[in-house]
Design a protein around this motif. Structure first.
Motif, PDB file in Angstrom:
ATOM      1  N   PRO A 143     -18.492  26.248   3.890  1.00 34.20           N
ATOM      2  CA  PRO A 143     -20.067  26.276   3.859  1.00 34.20           C
ATOM      3  C   PRO A 143     -20.268  24.532   2.997  1.00 34.20           C
ATOM      4  CG  PRO A 143     -19.216  28.135   3.291  1.00 34.20           C
ATOM      5  CD  PRO A 143     -17.915  27.297   3.750  1.00 34.20           C
ATOM      6  N   HIS A 144     -19.793  24.380   2.072  1.00 31.97           N
ATOM      7  CA  HIS A 144     -20.283  23.193   1.135  1.00 31.97           C
ATOM      8  C   HIS A 144     -20.103  21.902   2.085  1.00 31.97           C
ATOM      9  CE1 HIS A 144     -19.626  20.020  -2.155  1.00 31.97           C
ATOM     10  NE2 HIS A 144     -20.811  20.907  -2.477  1.00 31.97           N
ATOM     11  N   GLU A 145     -18.904  22.010   2.832  1.00 36.00           N
ATOM     12  CA  GLU A 145     -18.380  20.839   3.192  1.00 36.00           C
ATOM     13  C   GLU A 145     -19.424  20.566   4.383  1.00 36.00           C
ATOM     14  OE1 GLU A 145     -14.429  21.164   4.759  1.00 36.00           O
ATOM     15  OE2 GLU A 145     -14.254  19.132   5.598  1.00 36.00           O
ATOM     16  N   GLY A 147     -22.499  21.602   4.764  1.00 34.93           N
ATOM     17  CA  GLY A 147     -23.653  21.056   4.301  1.00 34.93           C
ATOM     18  C   GLY A 147     -23.680  19.509   4.140  1.00 34.93           C
ATOM     19  N   GLY A 148     -22.629  19.052   3.431  1.00 27.63           N
ATOM     20  CA  GLY A 148     -22.319  17.768   3.266  1.00 27.63           C
ATOM     21  C   GLY A 148     -22.474  16.845   4.686  1.00 27.63           C
ATOM     22  N   GLU A 169     -27.609  24.332   8.990  1.00 29.51           N
ATOM     23  CA  GLU A 169     -28.238  23.869   7.643  1.00 29.51           C
ATOM     24  C   GLU A 169     -28.338  25.068   6.751  1.00 29.51           C
ATOM     25  OE1 GLU A 169     -29.597  19.353   8.280  1.00 29.51           O
ATOM     26  OE2 GLU A 169     -31.005  20.947   8.381  1.00 29.51           O
ATOM     27  N   ALA A 172     -25.209  27.066   6.139  1.00 30.77           N
ATOM     28  CA  ALA A 172     -24.065  26.280   5.240  1.00 30.77           C
ATOM     29  C   ALA A 172     -24.729  26.570   3.860  1.00 30.77           C
ATOM     30  CB  ALA A 172     -24.202  24.955   5.530  1.00 30.77           C
ATOM     31  N   GLY A 173     -26.166  26.371   3.736  1.00 26.58           N
ATOM     32  CA  GLY A 173     -26.678  26.713   2.213  1.00 26.58           C
ATOM     33  C   GLY A 173     -26.479  28.148   1.673  1.00 26.58           C
ATOM     34  N   VAL A 176     -22.485  28.982   0.891  1.00 29.69           N
ATOM     35  CA  VAL A 176     -21.981  28.519  -0.501  1.00 29.69           C
ATOM     36  C   VAL A 176     -21.743  29.651  -1.550  1.00 29.69           C
ATOM     37  CG1 VAL A 176     -22.111  26.803  -2.363  1.00 29.69           C
ATOM     38  CG2 VAL A 176     -22.717  26.308  -0.121  1.00 29.69           C
ATOM     39  N   GLY A 177     -20.718  30.259  -1.918  1.00 25.74           N
ATOM     40  CA  GLY A 177     -20.481  31.302  -3.036  1.00 25.74           C
ATOM     41  C   GLY A 177     -21.115  32.446  -2.298  1.00 25.74           C
TER      42      GLY A 177
END
Length: 262
Positions: A143-145, A147-148, A169, A172-173, A176-177
């Motif tokens: 997810p974090h990757e 998003g980037g 997007e 992914a946001g 995260v967690g």
DNA sequence: AGGCAGGTCGGTA
DNA sequence: TACCGACCTGCC
């Protein structure tokens, strides 16, 4: 290398079934990604009786722990002799789908894959997923990757996601967690998991049911795509309450095979 | 050439 | 609740 005797199992049939987009064909088999794991799979024999070889992505031996993971991933711990027997599908359907099993995929892999898949076609979906796998070093970016990566406009544009880009997007946001409650508790119902997933924009009933079936282990989930709706309309198919999702994969393959002709 | 592809969303009745 | 058109892109 680790070898597993198989029945009612075909890597090629599974790869062609449209349930997984994190496999890439190699000279003698498949390079497979699931979460942050990868392996090389090859098979000798056929769907009725064969041998599957499991290696690390670099060709090395797998240890017992890894082998257990892939054994489960490939649904080889599920009794397909019993399930297919009870589903009692027409022989023609069984033949077209011979060797298909519903993989136990990583939920995130399926979430990304099926958000990408909406209103698209398999060739295009696979191309986008190949690009994402490459960007993730062989595995789907977390997810974090992700998003980037999507924040990089040049890269995001190169994926040609079209209107799906904001959906990915948002996913992914959101992830995260976070992950579906099903991964923590076995008692979460299919309806609850569906509702949870559908809170994310771009995830409707079809995509949510794909994530539930392929990524969260709900074998009763039946994704209603255009082929399946047609099967219900033209052939009055009804779905098994326990393994409707497995049945759906066979009907899907059968309908597509028939549709190819006309 | 143009409908359609493993849909979802927002608007209308 | 049920139906409808729009929507990125590109395969067939």
């Amino acid at each position: 290398m680790a070898a597993i005797e198989t029945t009612f199992f075909s890597l090629d049939a599974i790869a062609a079934s449209g349930q997984v987009f994190t496999w890439q064909r190699t000279e003698d088999g498949w390079l497979v990604a699931s979460g942050k794991r990868r392996c090389l799979l090859s098979q000798e024999g056929d769907a009725e009786k064969g041998t599957v070889c499991v290696r690390r992505a670099n060709g090395d031996e797998v240890d017992a722990n890894e082998l257990t993971y892939w054994h489960h991933y490939l649904a080889l711990d599920t009794d397909y002799v019993k399930i297919l027997g009870e589903l009692a599908m027409p022989e023609e359907v069984m033949d077209v789908g011979a060797g298909i099993r519903v993989l136990a995929q990583d939920w995130w892999d399926t979430a990304v894959s099926f958000v990408v898949s909406q209103n698209s076609n398999i060739v295009r979906i696979q191309r986008t997923m190949d690009a994402l796998l490459d960007a993730g070093g062989g595995c789907a970016p977390g997810p974090h990757e992700l998003g980037g990566l999507l924040a990089n406009d040049a890269f995001a544009t190169s994926l040609k996601l079209g209107y799906r880009r904001p959906y990915l997007e948002a996913l992914a946001g959101r992830a995260v967690g976070w992950h579906p409650a099903r991964l923590d508790r076995r008692d979460v119902t299919l309806a609850e998991s569906m509702a949870e997933l559908e809170e994310s924009p771009g995830i409707g009933p079809k995509v949510a049911s794909c994530i539930c079936l392929f990524g969260l282990g709900y074998l009763e989930a039946v994704p209603h795509d255009t082929w399946i709706k047609r099967a219900e309309r033209e052939h009055h198919v009804t779905w098994d309450a326990r393994w409707g999702g497995i049945q759906q994969q066979y009907v899907f393959a059968w309908m597509r095979e028939k549709g190819r002709g006309k």
